[in-house]
Design a protein around this motif. Structure first.
Motif, PDB file in Angstrom:
ATOM      1  N   LEU A 141       2.106  -2.825 -13.208  1.00  0.00           N
ATOM      2  CA  LEU A 141       3.219  -3.108 -12.302  1.00  0.00           C
ATOM      3  C   LEU A 141       3.471  -4.608 -12.191  1.00  0.00           C
ATOM      4  O   LEU A 141       4.601  -5.072 -12.384  1.00  0.00           O
ATOM      5  CB  LEU A 141       2.920  -2.526 -10.916  1.00  0.00           C
ATOM      6  CG  LEU A 141       3.928  -2.885  -9.807  1.00  0.00           C
ATOM      7  CD1 LEU A 141       5.322  -2.373 -10.141  1.00  0.00           C
ATOM      8  CD2 LEU A 141       3.469  -2.342  -8.454  1.00  0.00           C
ATOM      9  N   ASN A 142       2.444  -5.372 -11.902  1.00  0.00           N
ATOM     10  CA  ASN A 142       2.621  -6.790 -11.581  1.00  0.00           C
ATOM     11  C   ASN A 142       3.063  -7.632 -12.771  1.00  0.00           C
ATOM     12  O   ASN A 142       3.932  -8.518 -12.630  1.00  0.00           O
ATOM     13  CB  ASN A 142       1.312  -7.364 -11.031  1.00  0.00           C
ATOM     14  CG  ASN A 142       0.883  -6.712  -9.740  1.00  0.00           C
ATOM     15  OD1 ASN A 142       1.694  -6.185  -8.991  1.00  0.00           O
ATOM     16  ND2 ASN A 142      -0.414  -6.747  -9.475  1.00  0.00           N
ATOM     17  N   ILE A 143       2.473  -7.378 -13.933  1.00  0.00           N
ATOM     18  CA  ILE A 143       2.729  -8.212 -15.104  1.00  0.00           C
ATOM     19  C   ILE A 143       3.830  -7.626 -15.981  1.00  0.00           C
ATOM     20  O   ILE A 143       4.805  -8.306 -16.310  1.00  0.00           O
ATOM     21  CB  ILE A 143       1.436  -8.411 -15.929  1.00  0.00           C
ATOM     22  CG1 ILE A 143       0.296  -8.968 -15.040  1.00  0.00           C
ATOM     23  CG2 ILE A 143       1.708  -9.319 -17.115  1.00  0.00           C
ATOM     24  CD1 ILE A 143       0.589 -10.308 -14.408  1.00  0.00           C
ATOM     25  N   ARG A 144       3.695  -6.370 -16.369  1.00  0.00           N
ATOM     26  CA  ARG A 144       4.646  -5.781 -17.301  1.00  0.00           C
ATOM     27  C   ARG A 144       5.975  -5.430 -16.637  1.00  0.00           C
ATOM     28  O   ARG A 144       7.033  -5.885 -17.049  1.00  0.00           O
ATOM     29  CB  ARG A 144       3.995  -4.541 -17.936  1.00  0.00           C
ATOM     30  CG  ARG A 144       4.819  -3.504 -18.603  1.00  0.00           C
ATOM     31  CD  ARG A 144       5.993  -3.814 -19.445  1.00  0.00           C
ATOM     32  NE  ARG A 144       6.064  -4.990 -20.283  1.00  0.00           N
ATOM     33  CZ  ARG A 144       7.202  -5.418 -20.791  1.00  0.00           C
ATOM     34  NH1 ARG A 144       8.343  -4.810 -20.498  1.00  0.00           N
ATOM     35  NH2 ARG A 144       7.236  -6.481 -21.549  1.00  0.00           N
ATOM     36  N   LYS A 145       5.940  -4.627 -15.557  1.00  0.00           N
ATOM     37  CA  LYS A 145       7.190  -4.137 -14.982  1.00  0.00           C
ATOM     38  C   LYS A 145       7.943  -5.215 -14.205  1.00  0.00           C
ATOM     39  O   LYS A 145       9.147  -5.373 -14.368  1.00  0.00           O
ATOM     40  CB  LYS A 145       6.913  -2.931 -14.073  1.00  0.00           C
ATOM     41  CG  LYS A 145       6.477  -1.689 -14.826  1.00  0.00           C
ATOM     42  CD  LYS A 145       6.366  -0.506 -13.878  1.00  0.00           C
ATOM     43  CE  LYS A 145       6.030   0.766 -14.639  1.00  0.00           C
ATOM     44  NZ  LYS A 145       5.951   1.942 -13.720  1.00  0.00           N
ATOM     45  N   LEU A 146       7.235  -5.946 -13.360  1.00  0.00           N
ATOM     46  CA  LEU A 146       7.905  -6.926 -12.508  1.00  0.00           C
ATOM     47  C   LEU A 146       8.119  -8.270 -13.213  1.00  0.00           C
ATOM     48  O   LEU A 146       8.969  -9.056 -12.796  1.00  0.00           O
ATOM     49  CB  LEU A 146       7.109  -7.138 -11.225  1.00  0.00           C
ATOM     50  CG  LEU A 146       6.940  -5.899 -10.330  1.00  0.00           C
ATOM     51  CD1 LEU A 146       6.142  -6.258  -9.081  1.00  0.00           C
ATOM     52  CD2 LEU A 146       8.288  -5.295  -9.945  1.00  0.00           C
ATOM     53  N   GLY A 147       7.337  -8.550 -14.241  1.00  0.00           N
ATOM     54  CA  GLY A 147       7.504  -9.817 -14.952  1.00  0.00           C
ATOM     55  C   GLY A 147       6.759 -10.976 -14.331  1.00  0.00           C
ATOM     56  O   GLY A 147       7.084 -12.141 -14.599  1.00  0.00           O
ATOM     57  N   GLY A 148       5.731 -10.681 -13.521  1.00  0.00           N
ATOM     58  CA  GLY A 148       4.911 -11.755 -12.979  1.00  0.00           C
ATOM     59  C   GLY A 148       4.035 -12.377 -14.064  1.00  0.00           C
ATOM     60  O   GLY A 148       3.805 -11.779 -15.122  1.00  0.00           O
ATOM     61  N   ILE A 149       3.562 -13.576 -13.799  1.00  0.00           N
ATOM     62  CA  ILE A 149       2.607 -14.235 -14.685  1.00  0.00           C
ATOM     63  C   ILE A 149       1.367 -14.582 -13.873  1.00  0.00           C
ATOM     64  O   ILE A 149       1.385 -14.561 -12.639  1.00  0.00           O
ATOM     65  CB  ILE A 149       3.182 -15.520 -15.320  1.00  0.00           C
ATOM     66  CG1 ILE A 149       3.429 -16.582 -14.241  1.00  0.00           C
ATOM     67  CG2 ILE A 149       4.454 -15.216 -16.101  1.00  0.00           C
ATOM     68  CD1 ILE A 149       3.618 -17.982 -14.793  1.00  0.00           C
ATOM     69  N   ALA A 170       0.836  -1.199   0.000  1.00  0.00           N
ATOM     70  CA  ALA A 170       0.000   0.000   0.000  1.00  0.00           C
ATOM     71  C   ALA A 170       0.869   1.247   0.000  1.00  0.00           C
ATOM     72  O   ALA A 170       1.935   1.284   0.618  1.00  0.00           O
ATOM     73  CB  ALA A 170      -0.924   0.004   1.214  1.00  0.00           C
ATOM     74  N   VAL A 171       0.376   2.277  -0.679  1.00  0.00           N
ATOM     75  CA  VAL A 171       1.023   3.582  -0.720  1.00  0.00           C
ATOM     76  C   VAL A 171      -0.060   4.639  -0.512  1.00  0.00           C
ATOM     77  O   VAL A 171      -1.168   4.513  -1.060  1.00  0.00           O
ATOM     78  CB  VAL A 171       1.733   3.816  -2.074  1.00  0.00           C
ATOM     79  CG1 VAL A 171       2.332   5.226  -2.139  1.00  0.00           C
ATOM     80  CG2 VAL A 171       2.816   2.769  -2.301  1.00  0.00           C
ATOM     81  N   LEU A 172       0.237   5.667   0.284  1.00  0.00           N
ATOM     82  CA  LEU A 172      -0.735   6.734   0.500  1.00  0.00           C
ATOM     83  C   LEU A 172      -1.138   7.374  -0.822  1.00  0.00           C
ATOM     84  O   LEU A 172      -0.311   7.516  -1.734  1.00  0.00           O
ATOM     85  CB  LEU A 172      -0.149   7.797   1.427  1.00  0.00           C
ATOM     86  CG  LEU A 172       0.026   7.404   2.894  1.00  0.00           C
ATOM     87  CD1 LEU A 172       0.716   8.524   3.661  1.00  0.00           C
ATOM     88  CD2 LEU A 172      -1.319   7.061   3.539  1.00  0.00           C
ATOM     89  N   ASP A 213       1.875   6.783  -8.063  1.00  0.00           N
ATOM     90  CA  ASP A 213       2.427   7.120  -9.375  1.00  0.00           C
ATOM     91  C   ASP A 213       3.784   7.803  -9.263  1.00  0.00           C
ATOM     92  O   ASP A 213       4.158   8.632 -10.103  1.00  0.00           O
ATOM     93  CB  ASP A 213       1.451   8.004 -10.169  1.00  0.00           C
ATOM     94  CG  ASP A 213       0.133   7.299 -10.445  1.00  0.00           C
ATOM     95  OD1 ASP A 213       0.172   6.093 -10.785  1.00  0.00           O
ATOM     96  OD2 ASP A 213      -0.921   7.934 -10.314  1.00  0.00           O
ATOM     97  N   THR A 214       4.536   7.448  -8.226  1.00  0.00           N
ATOM     98  CA  THR A 214       5.898   7.960  -8.050  1.00  0.00           C
ATOM     99  C   THR A 214       6.897   6.806  -7.927  1.00  0.00           C
ATOM    100  O   THR A 214       8.009   7.005  -7.455  1.00  0.00           O
ATOM    101  CB  THR A 214       5.997   8.858  -6.805  1.00  0.00           C
ATOM    102  OG1 THR A 214       5.610   8.114  -5.653  1.00  0.00           O
ATOM    103  CG2 THR A 214       5.099  10.087  -6.939  1.00  0.00           C
ATOM    104  N   ARG A 215       6.491   5.617  -8.321  1.00  0.00           N
ATOM    105  CA  ARG A 215       7.317   4.402  -8.333  1.00  0.00           C
ATOM    106  C   ARG A 215       7.620   3.867  -6.932  1.00  0.00           C
ATOM    107  O   ARG A 215       8.453   2.974  -6.780  1.00  0.00           O
ATOM    108  CB  ARG A 215       8.633   4.636  -9.080  1.00  0.00           C
ATOM    109  CG  ARG A 215       8.473   4.936 -10.561  1.00  0.00           C
ATOM    110  CD  ARG A 215       9.777   4.900 -11.327  1.00  0.00           C
ATOM    111  NE  ARG A 215      10.379   3.579 -11.311  1.00  0.00           N
ATOM    112  CZ  ARG A 215      11.539   3.309 -10.722  1.00  0.00           C
ATOM    113  NH1 ARG A 215      12.219   4.241 -10.087  1.00  0.00           N
ATOM    114  NH2 ARG A 215      12.025   2.077 -10.761  1.00  0.00           N
TER     115      ARG A 215
END
Length: 267
Positions: free
Chosen positions: A126-134, A82-84, A89-91
């Motif tokens: 984030l989960n699929i594209r950036k981190l490479g999760g499936i 979680a992020v406030l 949108d600041t990575r």
């Protein structure tokens, strides 16, 4: 903005985790005694702290613990991230997940799992594209209630598998700029669900694409019937594809829609 990612320590910081949860999930809080116990028994609780603000407030955190699926080896189950709202949108969320990965890899664990709403484009990116999760698992209405009230969407979830040292993951993390465009994702692929109010196309071929709205929360407010149709259509199409051996391997988006790429090949 100067953000430091480090383990949460001490009463005040664990209490800050509780307070942050109440902002993001008002009805669901993991108490500090559980966070502390997990962290001191193989779990991970990491915080994002804003060094540029007086008092160095906690502005985000991740929490996970060891688990396993059936007879599979030990995995890390990421329960919360979680992020406030004013820090999104600041990575920061991405940095928290990468720090969590470092901590879990140091424990000798090879896979991390978590769930997310398939209709949330930001999370999919984030989960699929950036981190490479499936993902190859769809769960219906995970958090209830059951039956679902007429004015609510079922709390469906994708299960993310993040194989921490897989070549595809290492490539994504080292070359984040190589994200495909929507046109590239759609090339030589079958778009299964061009319209949520119509039946999906038959599943066939090596590359499939599933479309989702880019702003499901806004759509839920403006046209609930259409938002509900997206939920039902994606549920049926994704589960059918997963049953036939496809898995989600990539994601791209434009202003109007997000697009999941499903492939039929070894994970």
């Amino acid at each position: 903005m100067s953000i430091t990612i480090r383990p949460v320590t001490g009463y005040a910081e664990y209490t800050a985790c509780e307070a942050l949860q109440r902002v993001v999930w008002p009805d669901s809080v993991v108490p500090l005694n559980m966070l502390y116990t997990a962290q001191n028994n193989g779990g991970v609780v990491l915080g994002a702290f804003d060094e540029a603000t007086p008092g160095t407030p906690l502005v985000g955190f991740v929490f996970g613990f060891m688990g396993r699926d059936g007879n599979n080896p030990i995995k890390h189950c990421s329960h919360m991230a979680a992020v406030l709202p004013n820090y999104r949108d600041t990575r920061i969320g991405e940095r928290l997940k990468l720090a969590q990965r470092d901590a879990v890899v140091a424990q000798g664990i090879e896979v991390m799992t978590w769930t997310f709403d398939p209709l949330l484009s930001r999370n999919a990116r984030l989960n699929i594209r950036k981190l490479g999760g499936i993902t190859r698992t769809y769960k219906d209405n995970v958090y209830g209630p059951d039956p679902v009230p007429d004015d609510q969407l079922p709390s469906d979830r994708f299960v993310v598998e993040w194989w921490l040292n897989a070549p595809r993951v290492l490539t994504r993390l080292s070359h984040p700029e190589q994200a495909p465009s929507v046109a590239e994702l759609l090339e030589d692929s079958i778009l299964l669900n061009p319209d949520p109010m119509l039946p999906s196309l038959p599943i066939q071929g090596k590359r499939l694409v599933l479309r989702i709205p880019s702003q499901i929360d806004a759509l839920r407010e403006s046209d609930f019937a259409r938002a509900k149709a997206w939920r039902g259509q994606l549920r049926m199409a994704a589960k059918d594809a997963f049953d036939l051996g496809y898995h989600i391997a990539d994601f791209a988006s434009d202003e109007g829609y997000g697009y999941y790429l499903l492939v039929h090949e070894p994970v």
